[in-house]
Enzyme design. Sequence first.
Site, short mmCIF file in Angstrom:
data_model
loop_
_atom_site.label_atom_id
_atom_site.label_comp_id
_atom_site.label_asym_id
_atom_site.label_seq_id
_atom_site.Cartn_x
_atom_site.Cartn_y
_atom_site.Cartn_z
N TYR A 165 -27.35 -2.63 -14.21
CA TYR A 165 -27.95 -2.19 -12.96
C TYR A 165 -29.43 -2.56 -12.90
O TYR A 165 -29.92 -3.02 -11.86
CB TYR A 165 -27.78 -0.67 -12.80
CG TYR A 165 -26.63 -0.27 -11.93
CD1 TYR A 165 -26.83 0.15 -10.62
CD2 TYR A 165 -25.32 -0.31 -12.39
CE1 TYR A 165 -25.78 0.52 -9.80
CE2 TYR A 165 -24.25 0.05 -11.58
CZ TYR A 165 -24.49 0.47 -10.29
OH TYR A 165 -23.44 0.83 -9.48
N SER A 174 -8.73 3.32 -10.16
CA SER A 174 -9.30 3.80 -8.90
C SER A 174 -10.21 4.99 -9.19
O SER A 174 -9.82 5.92 -9.89
CB SER A 174 -8.20 4.23 -7.93
OG SER A 174 -8.74 4.90 -6.81
N THR A 195 -20.07 -0.90 -6.41
CA THR A 195 -20.70 -1.51 -5.25
C THR A 195 -19.66 -2.27 -4.44
O THR A 195 -18.66 -2.74 -4.97
CB THR A 195 -21.81 -2.51 -5.65
OG1 THR A 195 -21.23 -3.57 -6.45
CG2 THR A 195 -22.91 -1.83 -6.44
N GLU A 212 0.84 -1.20 0.00
CA GLU A 212 0.00 0.00 0.00
C GLU A 212 0.88 1.25 0.00
O GLU A 212 1.73 1.42 0.87
CB GLU A 212 -0.91 0.00 1.23
CG GLU A 212 -1.69 1.29 1.46
CD GLU A 212 -2.53 1.70 0.26
OE1 GLU A 212 -2.31 2.82 -0.25
OE2 GLU A 212 -3.39 0.89 -0.17
N GLU A 265 -24.09 1.99 -0.50
CA GLU A 265 -25.42 1.48 -0.17
C GLU A 265 -25.39 -0.03 -0.36
O GLU A 265 -24.81 -0.53 -1.33
CB GLU A 265 -26.47 2.11 -1.08
CG GLU A 265 -26.53 3.63 -0.94
CD GLU A 265 -27.05 4.32 -2.19
OE1 GLU A 265 -26.98 3.71 -3.27
OE2 GLU A 265 -27.51 5.47 -2.08
#
Length: 590
Positions: A200, A291, A507, A56, A81
């Site tokens: 989706y 990212s 997600t 990292e 969510e």
Amino acid sequence: MYYSSGNYEAFARPEKPEGIENKSAYLIGSGLASLAAACFLVRDAQMEGKRIHILEKESHPGGALDGDKISAGYVMRGGREMDNHFECMWDLFHSIPSIETEGVSVLDEYYWLNKKDPNYSLCRATKNRGENAKTGDKFGLSDKGSMEIMKLFMTTDEDLANVKMTEIFDDEVFKTNFWMYWRTMFAFKDDQSALEMKRYMQRFIHHIGGLPDFKALRFTRYNQYESMVLPMVKYLEEHGVAFHYGVSVTNVLFDISAGKKQAKRIELLRDGKEESIDLTENDLLFYTNGSNVENSTYGSQTEATGMDSEIHPGGSFDLWRKIAAQDPSFGKPDKFCTNPEDSNWVSATVNTLDEKILPYIKNICQRDPLSGKVVTGGIVTVTDSSWLLSWTINRQPQYRNQPKGQVLVWLYGMFSDKPGDFIKKSMRECTGQEICEEWLYHLGVPVEEIPELAAHSANTVPVMMPFASAYFQPREAGDRPLVVPESSVNFAFIGNFAETPRDTVFTTEYSIRTAMEAVYTLANVDRGVPEVWGSVFDLRDLLNATVALRDGKKITDLHLGFIQDIVLKTALKRVKGTEIEKLMKNCRML
């Protein structure tokens, strides 16, 4: 690796893979996908923790799942969510111990919390400076708009390659409550991927009816870093997994030949010094390519964020470019990182410092923000905001060390380049205080009180993310690499820029699913990866969604044209008195 369904394999523990004691693992990045992969290596592949290395470049783990208190104040770049059919996520978290309650898992505490305090919204949208937009549970789609959505739903992935939603939808969809709900909840823009929109819709077809009031959603107790990242890190550390901070991977070199692709060397900078790690087939490498928080720039109460669109050496997209240059199967990063004007948005964390702003919040969300329970129940969208501003307040406190009586509000604007309605500057040009003033204006705070409240009753930290919705850029097959590219023997892509069937990016589930697939494939774990929840194949969910999208109208009220109406009436006659008719009545279609 194979997919499974049901609870037979969900409750089973796999046997220890042959030869796993001779293998090691290196994970580039410490975001959710890497942490999940490390957990699966420990739990299911039964690899010794000391043989697992997480590399990292930052000083702490978590990636986009952050929840920090920096010098400027509390800040969360985004939120996640979750729903009850995140099969891989719950498979993982039932094994991760809680860091708050001894003897229970993260899933246990999450389940109990959302049972006792179920989520739902009492005000999904506002207009006219804090007035409830009273959208109710209506989508407002015409028959033509409904058919446009149905057409997208039925179109093959191949036919949606590089297609934008503006090529599928028109104002019959774009000017409706449906699109307001959808775009602000998932952060879609009109000209982004029709293919991802279709995914989706198919993935969450069972939740269409809950879109207006968010009753389908579930949230963690605290911010996502404290509720999700910290328990995983503790679990891994207790198993001896090595975290290497201050390590920036600059390249991965491959040996590519007919029928075999092997990662051979990791090139890196450790505290600024060049090093390399040679890899054999027994050294498994997991890489989170790309990212959506790359180049995040932070403002403060008195400073704007600006915007940094350049791909810098040592960044995630830069590394992906170097890897992709070595083989076509490693994806096309430039499809996602070269249009930041389309993929950016600004978020901000507003920290209320006293009780003066709270009455205006209560007036809209109709709940006490300091109750410790659900507050807004999801985002509240300001429908007449030129920034397309949405804001939310989750259960308070959002941080364990948050001062009593203070409330943290998260907000974001999808159009960072447009002047505000109160502050006549673009969101990216605004200080935290100015963004707070714009938000207070849309809460209905008297204009003469706004500057004082924004300056002394709140502290606001904004963040610009140039690639926030880069996941949704129009794409085609091959732009995202497969989780385990064909012929790879020791290398996998994980995270939201890797490709796995049917699931949806942006997600937590997607990050964890790709990690699970990668570990099970490379480590030869003999246990099924839970398939994506099959609501798209469930006739009941399809019928319920059809009724919900048409605001409860029966199928007999659908006007398709003279010939099509005759065909529909003929079909309904044929099912009369059958189980199909009973099912359609149960789903309120007839």
